[in-house]
Design a protein around this motif. Sequence first.
Motif, mmCIF file in Angstrom:
data_model
loop_
_atom_site.group_PDB
_atom_site.id
_atom_site.type_symbol
_atom_site.label_atom_id
_atom_site.label_comp_id
_atom_site.label_asym_id
_atom_site.label_seq_id
_atom_site.Cartn_x
_atom_site.Cartn_y
_atom_site.Cartn_z
ATOM 1 N N ILE A 1 3.018 -8.561 -2.566
ATOM 2 C CA ILE A 1 1.462 -8.226 -2.260
ATOM 3 C C ILE A 1 0.658 -9.411 -2.432
ATOM 4 N N GLY A 2 -0.131 -9.752 -1.376
ATOM 5 C CA GLY A 2 -1.145 -10.879 -1.413
ATOM 6 C C GLY A 2 -2.520 -10.320 -1.540
ATOM 7 N N THR A 3 -3.400 -11.085 -2.313
ATOM 8 C CA THR A 3 -4.613 -10.627 -2.284
ATOM 9 C C THR A 3 -5.614 -11.608 -3.043
ATOM 10 N N SER A 4 -6.814 -11.562 -2.568
ATOM 11 C CA SER A 4 -7.887 -12.783 -3.215
ATOM 12 C C SER A 4 -9.115 -12.162 -3.775
ATOM 13 N N SER A 5 -10.193 -12.521 -2.966
ATOM 14 C CA SER A 5 -11.558 -12.029 -3.450
ATOM 15 C C SER A 5 -11.487 -10.529 -3.833
ATOM 16 N N GLY A 6 -11.886 -10.058 -4.976
ATOM 17 C CA GLY A 6 -11.865 -8.630 -4.984
ATOM 18 C C GLY A 6 -10.345 -8.033 -5.642
ATOM 19 N N GLY A 7 -9.490 -8.704 -5.715
ATOM 20 C CA GLY A 7 -8.087 -8.548 -5.598
ATOM 21 C C GLY A 7 -7.671 -7.828 -7.110
ATOM 22 N N VAL A 8 -8.450 -8.265 -8.103
ATOM 23 C CA VAL A 8 -8.120 -7.602 -9.494
ATOM 24 C C VAL A 8 -8.288 -6.161 -9.510
ATOM 25 N N ASP A 9 -9.185 -5.791 -9.166
ATOM 26 C CA ASP A 9 -9.717 -4.319 -9.138
ATOM 27 C C ASP A 9 -8.645 -3.551 -7.990
ATOM 28 N N ALA A 10 -8.524 -3.976 -6.843
ATOM 29 C CA ALA A 10 -7.709 -3.447 -5.939
ATOM 30 C C ALA A 10 -6.035 -3.421 -6.607
ATOM 31 N N LEU A 11 -5.756 -4.398 -7.122
ATOM 32 C CA LEU A 11 -4.289 -4.015 -7.570
ATOM 33 C C LEU A 11 -4.324 -3.080 -8.797
ATOM 34 N N ARG A 12 -5.121 -3.271 -9.771
ATOM 35 C CA ARG A 12 -5.397 -2.083 -10.641
ATOM 36 C C ARG A 12 -5.092 -0.845 -9.978
ATOM 37 N N ALA A 13 -5.954 -0.706 -8.930
ATOM 38 C CA ALA A 13 -5.988 0.832 -8.498
ATOM 39 C C ALA A 13 -4.466 1.185 -7.934
ATOM 40 N N VAL A 14 -4.037 0.165 -7.079
ATOM 41 C CA VAL A 14 -2.615 0.527 -6.753
ATOM 42 C C VAL A 14 -1.588 0.702 -7.582
ATOM 43 N N ILE B 1 8.752 -4.908 1.549
ATOM 44 C CA ILE B 1 7.601 -4.461 2.197
ATOM 45 C C ILE B 1 6.379 -5.423 1.822
ATOM 46 N N GLY B 2 5.743 -5.854 2.830
ATOM 47 C CA GLY B 2 4.648 -6.742 2.542
ATOM 48 C C GLY B 2 3.338 -6.155 2.750
ATOM 49 N N VAL B 3 2.443 -6.425 1.823
ATOM 50 C CA VAL B 3 1.293 -5.689 1.456
ATOM 51 C C VAL B 3 -0.064 -6.865 1.529
ATOM 52 N N ILE B 4 -1.039 -6.782 2.426
ATOM 53 C CA ILE B 4 -2.158 -7.613 2.253
ATOM 54 C C ILE B 4 -3.424 -6.717 1.828
ATOM 55 N N LEU B 5 -3.949 -7.124 0.748
ATOM 56 C CA LEU B 5 -5.291 -6.566 0.214
ATOM 57 C C LEU B 5 -6.422 -7.194 0.757
ATOM 58 N N THR B 6 -7.365 -7.046 -0.100
ATOM 59 C CA THR B 6 -8.700 -7.625 0.306
ATOM 60 C C THR B 6 -8.573 -9.294 -0.151
ATOM 61 N N GLY B 7 -9.578 -9.864 0.622
ATOM 62 C CA GLY B 7 -9.471 -11.409 0.308
ATOM 63 C C GLY B 7 -10.373 -11.968 1.657
ATOM 64 N N ASP C 1 -12.588 -1.065 4.064
ATOM 65 C CA ASP C 1 -12.470 -0.489 2.558
ATOM 66 C C ASP C 1 -12.270 -1.604 1.642
ATOM 67 N N ALA C 2 -12.128 -2.671 2.009
ATOM 68 C CA ALA C 2 -11.862 -3.790 1.163
ATOM 69 C C ALA C 2 -13.338 -4.576 0.847
ATOM 70 N N PHE C 3 -13.158 -5.077 -0.434
ATOM 71 C CA PHE C 3 -14.089 -5.937 -0.845
ATOM 72 C C PHE C 3 -14.580 -7.056 0.091
ATOM 73 N N ALA C 4 -13.581 -7.834 0.554
ATOM 74 C CA ALA C 4 -13.572 -8.858 1.329
ATOM 75 C C ALA C 4 -12.660 -8.429 2.619
ATOM 76 N N ARG C 5 -13.285 -8.605 3.852
ATOM 77 C CA ARG C 5 -12.405 -8.135 5.040
ATOM 78 C C ARG C 5 -11.850 -9.303 5.591
ATOM 79 N N GLY C 6 -11.779 -10.575 5.473
ATOM 80 C CA GLY C 6 -11.293 -11.657 6.199
ATOM 81 C C GLY C 6 -9.823 -11.492 6.175
ATOM 82 N N MET C 7 -8.978 -11.442 5.164
ATOM 83 C CA MET C 7 -7.413 -11.460 5.090
ATOM 84 C C MET C 7 -7.097 -10.195 5.785
#
Length: 229
Positions: A9-22, A120-126, A152-158
């Motif tokens: 799993i890879g994430t950046s901005s907004g990622g802490v909350d997203a990871l906790r939710a998952v 399984i590769g996962v990209i979240l907010t960033g 649905d993402a805090f940051a849409r770029g990634m």
Amino acid sequence: MTRRDFIAIGTSSGGVDALRAVVSRLPHDLRAAIAIVLHVGTHGSILPSLLNMAGPLHAVHAADGETYACGRIYVAPPDQHLIVEGSRLRLVHGAKENFARPAIDPLFRSAAAEMGPRVIGVILTGLLDDGAAGLEAIQTCGGATIVQDPADAFARGMPLHASPFADDILPLAGLPRRLIELIDGKRDARATDEAAPRDAVERDATPPRARFPGTTPSGARGRRASPSR
């Protein structure tokens, strides 16, 4: 059929909350190891503690040379790239990639090369595009790929940059169930009630640049999840 037993799993901005939710919605007996890269730079990180409080899986900062195991979460420590080498995790103080160390692409590339369809590769907010090239590598090597719906993402770029290489594009609420389906071998199941509409990804999006010579996003074989009605 190869069992998928490694989630990157890879994430950046907004990622802490997203990871906790998952992780809050994953079972304690998950039959896969999870490796996470969050862009933390050189700053101290308490992410493992936060994940331990959020869900039943035990999270730690990865240690160089340790053997990964199912049902555990391994977080890249500050200022170190996390990669996979055989059955072990390695920490590398290499050059920054995509302005980051730890960066997502080194983990994804190494997991794809070492484990192929098991990943399984996962990209979240960033922000920006770290992880897009690595997600393409996972897909090319036969792994499964999931991207959080940019809407649905805090940051849409990634998510936007990674979406051409996604087998599934889902809102955060749909990710845990899809991960469990993939681990259990339900490769073609689709959570249609939770899937994101394709136009949520494509609207306002600028096509990302090619990741490898001779490869363009329009030629990527990523499949979107079926749209919600």
